[in-house]
Design an enzyme around this catalytic site. Structure first.
Site, mmCIF file in Angstrom:
data_model
loop_
_atom_site.group_PDB
_atom_site.id
_atom_site.type_symbol
_atom_site.label_atom_id
_atom_site.label_comp_id
_atom_site.label_asym_id
_atom_site.label_seq_id
_atom_site.Cartn_x
_atom_site.Cartn_y
_atom_site.Cartn_z
ATOM 1 N N THR A 90 -14.233 -3.069 0.641
ATOM 2 C CA THR A 90 -14.793 -4.278 0.015
ATOM 3 C C THR A 90 -14.277 -5.491 0.779
ATOM 4 O OG1 THR A 90 -14.983 -3.298 -2.170
ATOM 5 C CG2 THR A 90 -14.605 -5.669 -2.127
ATOM 6 N N ASP A 93 -16.041 -4.618 -10.230
ATOM 7 C CA ASP A 93 -15.331 -5.860 -10.597
ATOM 8 C C ASP A 93 -15.747 -7.033 -9.709
ATOM 9 O OD1 ASP A 93 -13.855 -4.314 -8.463
ATOM 10 O OD2 ASP A 93 -12.931 -6.294 -8.294
ATOM 11 N N THR A 145 -9.729 -6.504 -4.370
ATOM 12 C CA THR A 145 -10.330 -5.239 -3.963
ATOM 13 C C THR A 145 -9.529 -4.124 -4.631
ATOM 14 O OG1 THR A 145 -10.925 -3.826 -2.098
ATOM 15 C CG2 THR A 145 -8.923 -5.121 -1.848
ATOM 16 N N GLY A 146 -10.121 -2.933 -4.669
ATOM 17 C CA GLY A 146 -9.425 -1.812 -5.306
ATOM 18 C C GLY A 146 -10.316 -1.138 -6.330
HETATM 19 N N1 ASP Z 1 -13.572 -3.114 -6.200
HETATM 20 C C1 ASP Z 1 -14.653 -2.321 -5.710
HETATM 21 C C2 ASP Z 1 -15.277 -1.555 -6.843
HETATM 22 O O1 ASP Z 1 -14.607 -1.012 -7.653
HETATM 23 C C3 ASP Z 1 -14.278 -1.347 -4.636
HETATM 24 C C4 ASP Z 1 -13.218 -1.816 -3.678
HETATM 25 O O2 ASP Z 1 -12.769 -2.941 -3.743
HETATM 26 O O3 ASP Z 1 -12.794 -1.043 -2.823
HETATM 27 O O4 ASP Z 1 -16.451 -1.477 -6.900
#
Ligand code: ASP
Length: 280
Positions: A154, A185, A203-204
């Site tokens: 992301t 999110d 991110t996450g």
């Molecule tokens: N936050 C993003 C999601 O859950 C994915 C990511 O940031 O890696 O869709």
């Protein structure tokens, strides 16, 4: 003027050393280019510009290179927050557009500023965004081989402009293999938030970020007087209590920069015109 961008998480287990080096190089080049842009543009224009560059780079899980959902389709989400006006806009689960952040950008002028799914796509088409497939062969291969990358990649940007204004933008292809209809999110105030005091992009794991209200919490804490570093640390302490997986980049109105991740594999770069701060 300050800028910090991120390219999500990096995982040694599912990506090669070359990919890691490519991501670091790409982030440096984009941070530098975006800083040049910031010299003559507002924070809100610059975060959009930086995120379009990140979306166009297929190394990341946003725009071109986005992950594929459980039904074989790509649905992307992106949001923008103008710290000065305190307005948020975004698209959720939009298909077949090149740069989701540009649709969030034009939605800023609307009363209805967060659109989802088919409505978001219809709005984009009506506003001149042509059909564009963001699928790359590598993601199709991962999908067919059921290789779960966990949404790593992301992208996001926060910036402080020469007038002291802040903005945040975030864009994602989601987690990959998600149930159709799952909401990330990245187009919520948990993943992307800004006001006149602070701007944050996360991110996450989206579910963890929403449960922790990460971006909004950091911004509120800074607004209430906590130094940025402490605001970030306290919020990540709470994230740890729910065993959350997330990373964040942040800037306050004084130009202090912060970054933190629950698992230290996030890739980010900040640039102040002279120095890079690179992690991972
Ligand atoms: N936050 C993003 C999601 O859950 C994915 C990511 O940031 O890696 O869709």
């Amino acid at each position: 003027m300050k800028i910090i961008i991120h390219g999500g998480f990096f995982s040694e287990s599912d990506q090669s050393h070359e990919v890691k080096v490519s991501k670091q190089n790409s982030l440096q080049a984009i941070a530098k280019k975006s800083f040049e842009f910031l010299k003559n543009h507002s924070a809100v224009e610059t975060v959009v510009y930086a995120v379009t560059l990140l979306e166009d780079d297929e190394l990341y899980n946003a725009g071109t290179g986005s992950q594929i959902q459980s039904d074989g389709k790509i649905r992307m989400s992106a949001s923008l927050m103008n710290g000065e006006t305190q307005k948020f806009s975004g698209v959720i689960n939009i298909e077949n557009v090149k740069n989701p952040i540009n649709i969030a950008q034009i939605l800023m002028k609307e009363d209805d500023r967060v659109l989802g799914g088919n409505g978001a796509k219809k709005y984009a088409s009506e506003n001149g965004f042509t059909e564009f497939s963001t699928e790359i062969p590598q993601r199709r291969k991962e999908y067919e081989e059921k290789l779960k990358n966990g949404g790593k990649g992301t992208v996001g940007c926060v910036a402080l402009d020469s007038n002291g204004k802040l903005a945040a933008a975030t864009s994602t292809g989601g987690k990959g293999f998600e149930i159709v209809g799952r909401i990330s999110d990245s187009a919520t105030v948990a993943g992307n938030y800004a006001n006149e005091y602070c701007a944050v992009s996360c991110t996450g794991v989206g579910e963890d970020i929403v449960s922790n209200a990460t971006a909004a919490k950091i911004v509120v804490r800074v607004t209430d007087g906590l130094p940025l570093k402490e605001a970030v640390e306290r919020t990540f302490k709470e994230l740890k209590e729910i065993n959350g997986f997330a990373g964040a980049i942040a800037i306050d109105k004084h130009g202090n920069i912060a970054h933190q991740d629950s698992h230290p594999t996030m890739v980010f770069t900040s640039f102040d015109g002279e120095n890079f701060d690179i992690f991972n």
